[in-house]
Scaffold this motif. Structure first.
Motif, PDB file in Angstrom:
ATOM      1  N   VAL A  26      -2.255   8.887  -5.357  1.00 43.74           N
ATOM      2  CA  VAL A  26      -1.203   9.438  -4.486  1.00 43.74           C
ATOM      3  C   VAL A  26      -1.243   8.769  -3.112  1.00 43.74           C
ATOM      4  N   SER A  27      -2.437   8.557  -2.581  1.00 44.79           N
ATOM      5  CA  SER A  27      -2.579   7.922  -1.269  1.00 44.79           C
ATOM      6  C   SER A  27      -2.000   6.518  -1.275  1.00 44.79           C
ATOM      7  N   ASN A  28      -2.337   5.735  -2.300  1.00 43.49           N
ATOM      8  CA  ASN A  28      -1.809   4.374  -2.390  1.00 43.49           C
ATOM      9  C   ASN A  28      -0.291   4.364  -2.531  1.00 43.49           C
ATOM     10  N   PHE A  29       0.220   5.291  -3.339  1.00 41.64           N
ATOM     11  CA  PHE A  29       1.667   5.383  -3.539  1.00 41.64           C
ATOM     12  C   PHE A  29       2.386   5.637  -2.204  1.00 41.64           C
ATOM     13  N   LEU A  30       1.895   6.599  -1.427  1.00 42.75           N
ATOM     14  CA  LEU A  30       2.566   6.967  -0.182  1.00 42.75           C
ATOM     15  C   LEU A  30       2.447   5.895   0.893  1.00 42.75           C
ATOM     16  N   ILE A  31       1.290   5.235   0.982  1.00 47.85           N
ATOM     17  CA  ILE A  31       1.141   4.223   2.032  1.00 47.85           C
ATOM     18  C   ILE A  31       2.023   3.015   1.736  1.00 47.85           C
ATOM     19  N   ILE A  32       2.171   2.641   0.462  1.00 46.63           N
ATOM     20  CA  ILE A  32       3.070   1.534   0.128  1.00 46.63           C
ATOM     21  C   ILE A  32       4.522   1.968   0.306  1.00 46.63           C
ATOM     22  N   PHE A  33       4.811   3.227   0.059  1.00 45.32           N
ATOM     23  CA  PHE A  33       6.154   3.785   0.277  1.00 45.32           C
ATOM     24  C   PHE A  33       6.608   3.539   1.714  1.00 45.32           C
ATOM     25  N   VAL A  34       5.776   3.923   2.690  1.00 38.98           N
ATOM     26  CA  VAL A  34       6.174   3.772   4.094  1.00 38.98           C
ATOM     27  C   VAL A  34       6.080   2.307   4.540  1.00 38.98           C
ATOM     28  N   ALA A  35       5.113   1.562   3.988  1.00 39.87           N
ATOM     29  CA  ALA A  35       4.912   0.174   4.429  1.00 39.87           C
ATOM     30  C   ALA A  35       6.101  -0.703   4.050  1.00 39.87           C
ATOM     31  N   LEU A  36       6.483  -0.707   2.761  1.00 37.38           N
ATOM     32  CA  LEU A  36       7.571  -1.571   2.334  1.00 37.38           C
ATOM     33  C   LEU A  36       8.923  -1.048   2.789  1.00 37.38           C
ATOM     34  N   GLY A  37       9.068   0.285   2.863  1.00 37.15           N
ATOM     35  CA  GLY A  37      10.318   0.847   3.353  1.00 37.15           C
ATOM     36  C   GLY A  37      10.599   0.440   4.785  1.00 37.15           C
ATOM     37  N   SER A  38       9.571   0.396   5.628  1.00 38.68           N
ATOM     38  CA  SER A  38       9.757   0.005   7.027  1.00 38.68           C
ATOM     39  C   SER A  38       9.889  -1.506   7.170  1.00 38.68           C
ATOM     40  N   PHE A  39       9.192  -2.269   6.312  1.00 38.82           N
ATOM     41  CA  PHE A  39       9.251  -3.727   6.402  1.00 38.82           C
ATOM     42  C   PHE A  39      10.674  -4.237   6.205  1.00 38.82           C
ATOM     43  N   LEU A  40      11.451  -3.536   5.380  1.00 42.40           N
ATOM     44  CA  LEU A  40      12.845  -3.909   5.164  1.00 42.40           C
ATOM     45  C   LEU A  40      13.607  -3.952   6.481  1.00 42.40           C
ATOM     46  N   PHE A  41      13.350  -2.992   7.365  1.00 43.95           N
ATOM     47  CA  PHE A  41      14.040  -2.921   8.651  1.00 43.95           C
ATOM     48  C   PHE A  41      13.479  -3.939   9.640  1.00 43.95           C
ATOM     49  N   VAL A  42      12.173  -4.126   9.606  1.00 44.57           N
ATOM     50  CA  VAL A  42      11.544  -5.067  10.539  1.00 44.57           C
ATOM     51  C   VAL A  42      12.048  -6.483  10.287  1.00 44.57           C
ATOM     52  N   ALA A  43      12.137  -6.875   9.013  1.00 47.21           N
ATOM     53  CA  ALA A  43      12.600  -8.223   8.676  1.00 47.21           C
ATOM     54  C   ALA A  43      14.023  -8.448   9.172  1.00 47.21           C
ATOM     55  N   GLN A  44      14.885  -7.437   9.028  1.00 44.15           N
ATOM     56  CA  GLN A  44      16.262  -7.562   9.506  1.00 44.15           C
ATOM     57  C   GLN A  44      16.322  -7.559  11.021  1.00 44.15           C
ATOM     58  N   TYR A  45      15.470  -6.763  11.657  1.00 39.74           N
ATOM     59  CA  TYR A  45      15.465  -6.705  13.118  1.00 39.74           C
ATOM     60  C   TYR A  45      15.116  -8.062  13.714  1.00 39.74           C
ATOM     61  N   LEU A  46      14.109  -8.720  13.160  1.00 35.46           N
ATOM     62  CA  LEU A  46      13.686 -10.019  13.682  1.00 35.46           C
ATOM     63  C   LEU A  46      14.804 -11.056  13.568  1.00 35.46           C
ATOM     64  N   GLN A  47      15.528 -11.045  12.442  1.00 27.64           N
ATOM     65  CA  GLN A  47      16.525 -12.090  12.218  1.00 27.64           C
ATOM     66  C   GLN A  47      17.907 -11.734  12.756  1.00 27.64           C
ATOM     67  N   LEU A  48      18.325 -10.469  12.622  1.00 28.40           N
ATOM     68  CA  LEU A  48      19.692 -10.105  12.968  1.00 28.40           C
ATOM     69  C   LEU A  48      19.844  -9.523  14.366  1.00 28.40           C
ATOM     70  N   VAL A  49      18.798  -8.879  14.877  1.00 31.92           N
ATOM     71  CA  VAL A  49      18.862  -8.334  16.233  1.00 31.92           C
ATOM     72  C   VAL A  49      18.314  -9.338  17.241  1.00 31.92           C
ATOM     73  N   LEU A  50      17.150  -9.921  16.921  1.00 29.79           N
ATOM     74  CA  LEU A  50      16.552 -10.896  17.830  1.00 29.79           C
ATOM     75  C   LEU A  50      17.044 -12.323  17.581  1.00 29.79           C
ATOM     76  N   ASP A  51      17.850 -12.507  16.523  1.00 31.45           N
ATOM     77  CA  ASP A  51      18.455 -13.809  16.203  1.00 31.45           C
ATOM     78  C   ASP A  51      17.423 -14.909  15.972  1.00 31.45           C
ATOM     79  N   LEU A  52      16.314 -14.567  15.328  1.00 33.18           N
ATOM     80  CA  LEU A  52      15.308 -15.561  14.968  1.00 33.18           C
ATOM     81  C   LEU A  52      15.685 -16.211  13.636  1.00 33.18           C
ATOM     82  N   SER A  53      15.318 -17.457  13.456  1.00 32.49           N
ATOM     83  CA  SER A  53      15.528 -18.113  12.170  1.00 32.49           C
ATOM     84  C   SER A  53      14.546 -17.527  11.151  1.00 32.49           C
ATOM     85  N   PRO A  54      14.811 -17.710   9.833  1.00 30.97           N
ATOM     86  CA  PRO A  54      13.850 -17.205   8.836  1.00 30.97           C
ATOM     87  C   PRO A  54      12.433 -17.723   9.050  1.00 30.97           C
ATOM     88  N   LEU A  55      12.320 -19.007   9.419  1.00 32.24           N
ATOM     89  CA  LEU A  55      10.994 -19.578   9.642  1.00 32.24           C
ATOM     90  C   LEU A  55      10.330 -18.950  10.867  1.00 32.24           C
TER      91      LEU A  55
END
Length: 506
Positions: free
Chosen positions: A274-303
């Protein structure tokens, strides 16, 4: 608790660990390396939008679907044998994928890659269970094993970008071939063979039920992530749950079940799962937003965005190396709970981001977050595998990997849906400006808003993009607050369930 009770690993085992970490590294890299190649393969193979979606998703789908079957199959035919068969298949299908000439061929070869990749994680993890009998050494070994996944996922986009600068899109698949050849050469000499001496025959009906139930449930969850909560996603999730219930019922009635349901009666096993399930739940769910923030809000290239995620990978390496040492002096539950508090702090930094000034908070937060995640995943995985009987290590490893897969896709779907709802609601405040048919897509995603801003007047497009970036940042902040709350809840849950556990070996 070790030297007198448990034999210590020798040089052969530690070299063997390095060997089995390599396919894990490639397994994770293959999940991310394709993203940068999408524009190149699209230009050459010209897939439809539906075909492109299957090219990207089919690998992860079949990895998830076959994990339980492959883990249990390793217990029956031998874990080293399954790993070597899988490595051979992975190498061959990588070559086929690299030289695919049609979208259909690439989809098919990616599917074969997913099936062969499903042999790697449970086989390697269960082999660690048999190579490292001392609990302290096994925790270190699992830390190194986990680090190989983290580094593979982080390096995937960077390595892919480097290859694509000099070679064609298929080159991203060929990187795994030399490693798989090395594994086939040295694996038989360095890795021990182990299987359940009392394993019965494989129940094909159970294999089909487990495969279809996992695939349909994950498909429904992905549909929910892409299109929101609707009838189609609910239908497929319900089908997956129903087939899963039939699978469980069949396992309880079989003399030689595909999956021994008694494992779930072990408190450390279930709690750590259960612990592993929940920590990956929040980790990957938030990473989706972080990746978009870096590229679409801060206008960084993928690299550039990939480079700024390296501190997170460094945090994974540091955590993987230090957690096994800390746990020698502190109970695992306290280390895991402290990890969740660190995760909550990382999410807390995300939650105070303002506009375009969030790069420092993102980088710092992701570094702290990765340290916290390491503590839970490493010790949780150790408890899951270590608490299972040695002959069931393959099944335990496959359950652990399946739980993290489900946690990841569910986190992306649920948290992604919440974030999308916040973004759309916030965008309604922009008013009914512009052509409704054009503006409709801008209200769906930040990427679409950026595209629309380039098609309208400069003044209107600039205002739209600023508003959309603020709306997306609001969604990131809310999702981060939710993740911080789940992390704090999980910290108390771990203390309550696992405070008296020293290790999985109990």
């Amino acid at each position: 608790m070790n030297e007198t009770q448990f034999p210590l690993a020798g040089k052969k085992e530690w070299i063997g660990l390095a060997v089995i970490a390599l396919p894990c590294f490639l397994y994770a890299m293959d999940l991310t390396v394709l993203y940068l190649a999408v524009p190149h393969l699209t230009a050459e193979l010209k897939p439809t939008s539906s075909q492109l979606l299957w090219i990207v998703d089919i690998y992860g789908f079949l990895v998830s679907g076959f994990l339980i079957t492959m883990g249990t199959l390793g217990d029956r035919i031998g874990r080293r044998k399954l790993l070597l068969y899988g490595a051979f298949a992975f190498g061959i299908t990588s070559v086929l994928a690299a030289f695919s000439t049609t979208p259909e061929m690439l989809i098919f070869t990616r599917a074969l890659l997913g099936i062969s990749a499903a042999t790697l994680a449970p086989s390697t993890l269960s082999l660690i269970r048999n190579m490292f009998h001392d609990p302290a050494e096994r925790t270190i070994a699992i830390g190194i094993w986990g680090t190989s996944f983290s580094i593979g996922g982080a390096i995937g986009p960077l390595f892919g970008g480097l290859l694509l600068q000099h070679y064609w899109w298929g080159s991203v698949f060929l990187a795994s071939v030399p490693v798989m050849i090395l594994l086939l050469i040295v694996g038989p000499k360095l890795l021990p063979e182990f299987k359940d001496p009392n394993a019965g025959k494989l129940d094909i009906t159970s294999v089909c039920l487990s495969l279809v139930s996992v695939l349909t449930a994950i498909y429904g969850i992905k549909q929910m992530a892409e299109k929101g909560f609707g009838g189609t996603s609910v239908f497929w999730i319900a089908v997956g749950i129903l087939l899963g219930a039939f699978f469980v019922r069949r396992q309880l009635s079989l003399q030689d079940p595909l999956l021994d349901m008694k494992l779930f009666r072990i408190p450390a096993f279930s709690s750590a799962l259960v612990s592993n399930f929940l920590i990956i739940f929040v980790a990957l769910g938030s990473f989706l937003f972080v990746a978009q923030y870096l590229q679409l809000v801060l206008d960084l290239s993928p690299l550039e965005a990939g480079l700024w995620t390296l501190p997170s990978a460094i945090g994974n390496v540091i955590g993987s190396m230090t957690v096994p040492r800390i746990v020698r002096f502190v109970r695992p539950a306290y280390v895991m709970a402290s990890g969740m508090i660190l995760a909550a702090i990382g999410f807390g930094l995300y939650s105070i981001i303002e506009g375009n000034s969030g790069l420092f908070l993102i980088v710092t937060g992701s570094f702290i977050l990765s340290l916290g995640i390491c503590a839970v995943v490493i010790l949780g995985t150790d408890m899951v595998v270590g608490s299972a009987p040695p002959e069931k290590a393959g099944a335990a490893a496959s359950i652990s990997e399946t739980a993290t897969e489900f946690g990841g896709v569910l986190g992306i779907a649920v948290l992604g849906s919440i974030g999308t709802a916040v973004y759309r609601n916030r965008m309604m405040g922009f008013g009914e400006n512009g052509d409704p048919s054009v503006m409709k897509s801008a209200y769906d995603t930040l990427g679409a808003a950026a595209e629309v801003s380039r098609k309208v007047s400069e003044e209107f497009g600039s205002a739209l993009l600023i508003f959309a970036k603020d709306a997306f940042t609001d969604s990131l902040r809310l999702v981060s607050v939710i993740c911080a709350g789940i992390s704090i809840f999980l910290a108390f849950l771990i203390l309550f369930l696992l405070k008296n556990r020293n290790s999985g070996a109990e």
